[in-house]
Design a protein around this motif. Structure first.
Motif, short mmCIF file in Angstrom:
data_model
loop_
_atom_site.label_atom_id
_atom_site.label_comp_id
_atom_site.label_asym_id
_atom_site.label_seq_id
_atom_site.Cartn_x
_atom_site.Cartn_y
_atom_site.Cartn_z
N HIS A 161 0.83 -1.20 0.00
CA HIS A 161 0.00 0.00 0.00
C HIS A 161 0.87 1.26 0.00
O HIS A 161 0.45 2.30 0.48
CB HIS A 161 -0.92 0.01 1.22
CG HIS A 161 -1.85 -1.17 1.27
ND1 HIS A 161 -3.02 -1.23 0.56
CD2 HIS A 161 -1.74 -2.36 1.92
CE1 HIS A 161 -3.61 -2.39 0.79
NE2 HIS A 161 -2.86 -3.09 1.61
N GLY A 162 2.08 1.14 -0.51
CA GLY A 162 3.04 2.24 -0.41
C GLY A 162 3.18 3.07 -1.66
O GLY A 162 2.38 3.01 -2.58
N ALA A 191 4.52 4.52 7.67
CA ALA A 191 4.22 5.48 6.60
C ALA A 191 2.80 5.36 6.07
O ALA A 191 2.19 6.37 5.70
CB ALA A 191 5.22 5.29 5.45
N PHE A 192 2.26 4.12 6.02
CA PHE A 192 0.97 3.92 5.36
C PHE A 192 -0.10 3.27 6.23
O PHE A 192 -1.24 3.10 5.80
CB PHE A 192 1.16 3.06 4.09
CG PHE A 192 2.31 3.50 3.24
CD1 PHE A 192 2.29 4.75 2.62
CD2 PHE A 192 3.43 2.71 3.08
CE1 PHE A 192 3.37 5.17 1.85
CE2 PHE A 192 4.51 3.11 2.31
CZ PHE A 192 4.47 4.36 1.69
N GLY A 193 0.28 2.89 7.45
CA GLY A 193 -0.70 2.32 8.36
C GLY A 193 -0.97 0.85 8.13
O GLY A 193 -1.72 0.23 8.89
N ARG A 194 -0.35 0.24 7.10
CA ARG A 194 -0.54 -1.18 6.80
C ARG A 194 0.81 -1.77 6.42
O ARG A 194 1.60 -1.13 5.72
CB ARG A 194 -1.56 -1.37 5.67
CG ARG A 194 -3.00 -1.06 6.10
CD ARG A 194 -3.98 -1.15 4.95
NE ARG A 194 -3.92 0.05 4.12
CZ ARG A 194 -4.76 0.29 3.11
NH1 ARG A 194 -5.70 -0.59 2.81
NH2 ARG A 194 -4.66 1.39 2.40
N ASP A 195 1.04 -3.01 6.85
CA ASP A 195 2.37 -3.58 6.63
C ASP A 195 2.38 -4.75 5.65
O ASP A 195 3.36 -5.50 5.59
CB ASP A 195 2.99 -4.01 7.96
CG ASP A 195 2.19 -5.10 8.66
OD1 ASP A 195 1.17 -5.55 8.10
OD2 ASP A 195 2.59 -5.50 9.77
N ARG A 196 1.33 -4.89 4.85
CA ARG A 196 1.33 -5.95 3.85
C ARG A 196 2.41 -5.67 2.80
O ARG A 196 2.61 -4.52 2.39
CB ARG A 196 -0.04 -6.05 3.17
CG ARG A 196 -0.10 -7.15 2.11
CD ARG A 196 -1.47 -7.27 1.49
NE ARG A 196 -1.47 -8.23 0.40
CZ ARG A 196 -2.54 -8.54 -0.33
NH1 ARG A 196 -3.70 -7.94 -0.07
NH2 ARG A 196 -2.46 -9.41 -1.30
N VAL A 197 3.09 -6.72 2.37
CA VAL A 197 4.15 -6.57 1.38
C VAL A 197 3.89 -7.51 0.21
O VAL A 197 3.08 -8.45 0.29
CB VAL A 197 5.55 -6.85 1.96
CG1 VAL A 197 5.86 -5.91 3.12
CG2 VAL A 197 5.68 -8.31 2.40
N LEU A 198 4.57 -7.24 -0.87
CA LEU A 198 4.60 -8.16 -2.00
C LEU A 198 6.05 -8.38 -2.40
O LEU A 198 6.93 -7.60 -2.05
CB LEU A 198 3.76 -7.64 -3.18
CG LEU A 198 4.07 -6.25 -3.75
CD1 LEU A 198 5.18 -6.33 -4.79
CD2 LEU A 198 2.82 -5.66 -4.39
N LEU A 199 6.29 -9.46 -3.10
CA LEU A 199 7.63 -9.81 -3.54
C LEU A 199 7.68 -9.77 -5.07
O LEU A 199 6.75 -10.21 -5.73
CB LEU A 199 8.00 -11.22 -3.05
CG LEU A 199 7.79 -11.51 -1.56
CD1 LEU A 199 8.16 -12.96 -1.26
CD2 LEU A 199 8.61 -10.56 -0.71
N GLU A 200 8.77 -9.26 -5.60
CA GLU A 200 8.94 -9.19 -7.05
C GLU A 200 10.35 -9.60 -7.43
O GLU A 200 11.31 -9.31 -6.69
CB GLU A 200 8.70 -7.77 -7.57
CG GLU A 200 7.28 -7.30 -7.54
CD GLU A 200 7.13 -5.90 -8.12
OE1 GLU A 200 8.18 -5.24 -8.37
OE2 GLU A 200 6.00 -5.46 -8.32
#
Length: 668
Positions: A161-162, A191-200
């Motif tokens: 969500h960045g 920074a965004f209030g959510r810590d979900r990440v993705l990998l690329e």
């Protein structure tokens, strides 16, 4: 068209929108924090409303306060600028619910792009190329670790969500993945209030190329060609240009078509930017859509001759886009750099303070300045430290680079550190000049762009001495003119003596070196002894900051700008700072070595890595601070034992506050 528009932002973008509205006959309402009561955007607007305290979450991020200000002031629409609330779908929905117009995309488009993971899935379904990786909802460390192994290294961990380069880490080895994931999640959460990440999958030596898109409410979607933003440091763009020196006409057309398809896939309206990475073979992959106007939009305006803010206003008012795709002009070459209050030689630490002097090149057909501050204004610790954007345009890329270098040479800032020298090195570096820079080049070769305190040659010192002597001579002449007998030799303090002029002694510091200069003569003609070597200055004169003289018979020119006892010289190729020292200050000891670890700037302590009594090595990370939208690592200055910890996670500390003390390992 609207009669009154509220600008829910600050700085140069607020000033930019206000000026466009003024040209269109639209009244403007500025919102501001208590720290910005005297800011330039407040001074420019027709009306202004204070919406809270200095901290962004107490002012510019308070959507309800912004909407209340719009309703109270009679505005029909809100322009969000970029940053703050510009990509907040909830805010856009609340604006619409208040019967106001949000000058940007619909909330539904933002929601589709608000998650990088969801955006990738949507783009893949629309036929837009995406980078292989993992974007699933299972965020357990075990799953992420397994997916990292499947994707392969190097890979990139990104906040789902960045944006703006925050919450991104490149991981080259499996053993480094867990620490990088933790750091990325923490930064994303802050920074965004959510810590979900993705990998690329990490694309090696990629170019960053973005396509400006526009869509109206009548179903028309077009693109305005590309901007290349490959010159980046820690994922932050530092130079943007159009057209890209890398793209072929065929690749440009293919990327433009993909960008339009991406915008159509999410029902986009208004200005947006579709960002791609491109590998050395010309394969391109979707990264994200920035659902707002970009900081670098002036580059597109310079090559198209269009006002994108005016287009935003007209589209938001329901008007159709004026041209068809084939009618978009593309003339010459444009480049933008951003002048920041920061210290490149200290890890680009942001700076804050008052702009005692702010000299920028005069706007012209080839040079544009977008600034949110003027001389005498303050750069606040609470906000982004950008001073101005410098945009140049010329007939082709080599000419545009030459114009950029000349414009940068005209810049002078006193009162705080800036990145001007870094930008000048960037504009002359072969990787930039030859158009072969990729997104990781600056991070791999940063030392090539940082010169620290450049050493002064004897010629530099002689020219600097002439500048100081001329300034003193001008001051003495002014003093004499104000005296009762301006023609008396006793009215001048120029070293005149009945039996010959006395020598003048100057002590000049450049970096850590102190140099001795002895000058005999006056009126622009001097015999100088510089660190024991003889030089002759003749015909020296200085007017409006421009110094001309003969040095040992050879003509020399330089810009000479003073800030108290500090002189900045610029010979057209490099910038040099020298300080004239009083005798008692020469060679003063800088001190240090007491083991005290101080905060490099005001900010919040995010995490403390060590405990009281712990043994550490020189360079061990003691704490992590967050300031001006970035994380700062605070490290041990030497090996020893942590004898004191004076800050805890969550504490807000001032600059120079002692955070910890590291004593020698053998200390009692």
């Amino acid at each position: 068209m609207f009669q009154r528009v509220l600008i829910a932002n600050r700085g140069e973008i607020a000033c930019r929108v206000i000026r466009t509205c003024r040209r269109l006959g639209i009244e403007t309402v500025a919102v501001y924090s208590e720290a910005d009561a005297g800011a330039l955007h407040v001074r420019l607007a027709d009306h202004a409303v204070c919406i809270g305290a200095a901290a962004p979450n107490e002012s510019y991020l308070r959507g309800e306060a912004v909407i209340e200000a719009a309703l109270r002031s009679g505005a029909q629409a809100i322009h969000p600028g970029y940053g703050f609330l510009s990509e907040n779908a909830g805010f856009a929905e609340t604006v619409a619910a208040a019967d106001l117009v949000f000058i940007g995309p619909p909330a539904s488009a933002m929601q589709r792009m608000g998650s990088k993971a969801g955006a990738k899935q949507l783009m893949a379904a629309a036929g837009v190329p995406v980078v292989p990786g993992y974007n699933g909802e299972d965020q357990s460390p075990e799953t992420l670790s397994a997916e990292a192994q499947r994707t392969g290294f190097p890979l990139m961990v990104k906040a789902a969500h960045g944006g703006g380069g925050k919450g991104m880490r490149v991981v080259h080895r499996a053993e480094d993945f867990a620490a990088a994931l933790e750091s990325c999640q923490r930064e994303a959460r802050n920074a965004f209030g959510r810590d979900r990440v993705l990998l690329e999958r990490y694309v090696r030596s990629p170019r960053h190329i973005e396509i400006q898109v526009f869509a109206d409410t009548h179903g028309q979607v077009i693109h305005l060609n590309e901007r290349e933003c490959s010159a980046q440091r820690r994922y932050q763009k530092v130079l943007e240009e159009s057209p890209s020196p890398f793209l072929t006409p065929r690749l440009r057309a293919a990327m433009g078509e993909a960008a339009v398809a991406a915008a159509r896939a999410i029902g986009y309206v208004n200005a947006g930017t579709v960002e791609f990475i491109v590998d050395p073979d010309g394969n391109f992959y979707f990264m994200e859509i920035n659902t707002r106007l970009q900081v670098e939009h002036p580059v597109t305006e310079m090559v198209t001759g269009l006002d994108l803010v005016e287009w935003q206003l007209r589209v938001a008012a329901g008007e159709p886009l004026p041209p068809a795709q084939a009618q978009i002009p593309q003339q010459g070459h444009a480049i933008e750099v951003r002048l920041y209050a920061e210290d490149p030689d200290s890890g680009f630490l942001p700076a804050s303070g008052t702009l005692r002097t702010l000299a920028l090149p005069s706007p012209s057909e080839n040079v544009r300045i977008d600034a949110g501050v003027e001389q005498g204004d303050a750069v606040s610790v609470f906000y982004d430290p950008m001073i101005a954007k410098l945009i140049v345009h010329d007939v082709d890329r080599p000419s545009a680079l030459a114009t950029l270098r000349a414009a940068l040479a005209e810049c002078h800032v006193a009162g705080l550190k800036t990145n001007i020298g870094f930008l000048e090195a960037l504009a002359r570096h072969p990787a930039v000049v030859e158009g072969r820079i990729d997104t990781g080049y600056l991070d791999r070769h940063l030392d090539e762009f940082l010169h620290g305190d450049a050493a002064a040659t004897h010629a530099d010192l002689a020219i600097a001495a002439a500048a100081f002597l001329l300034r003193a001579q001008q001051a003495e002449a002014a003093q004499a003119a104000a005296s009762n007998d301006p023609h008396s030799p006793w009215a001048l303090a120029d070293g005149w003596r009945m039996h010959g002029r006395a020598a003048r002694h100057l002590r000049l510091r450049c970096g850590e070196a102190v140099h001795e200069v002895l000058a005999r003569g006056h009126g622009g003609d001097w015999r100088l002894t510089v660190d024991g070597q003889q030089h002759a200055i003749s015909g020296a004169r200085m007017h409006d900051g421009r110094l001309e003289l003969l040095l040992d018979g050879a003509g020399r020119r330089a810009r000479a700008r003073f800030d108290g006892d500090t002189l900045e010289l610029h010979d057209g190729h490099r910038r040099l700072q020298l300080q004239r020292l009083a005798s008692e200050r020469a060679g003063a000891d800088e001190g240090g070595g007491d083991g005290q670890v101080r905060a490099p700037m005001p900010g919040r302590v995010v995490v403390v890595r060590v405990g009281h009594g712990q043994q550490v090595e020189a360079g061990t990370e003691l704490l992590v601070m967050e300031a001006m939208k970035m994380e700062l690592s605070v490290k041990a200055p030497r090996a020893g034992i942590v004898s004191a910890l004076r800050a805890a996670a969550g504490d807000f500390v001032e600059a120079e506050a002692v955070l910890a003390v590291v004593d020698d390992a053998g200390a009692a």
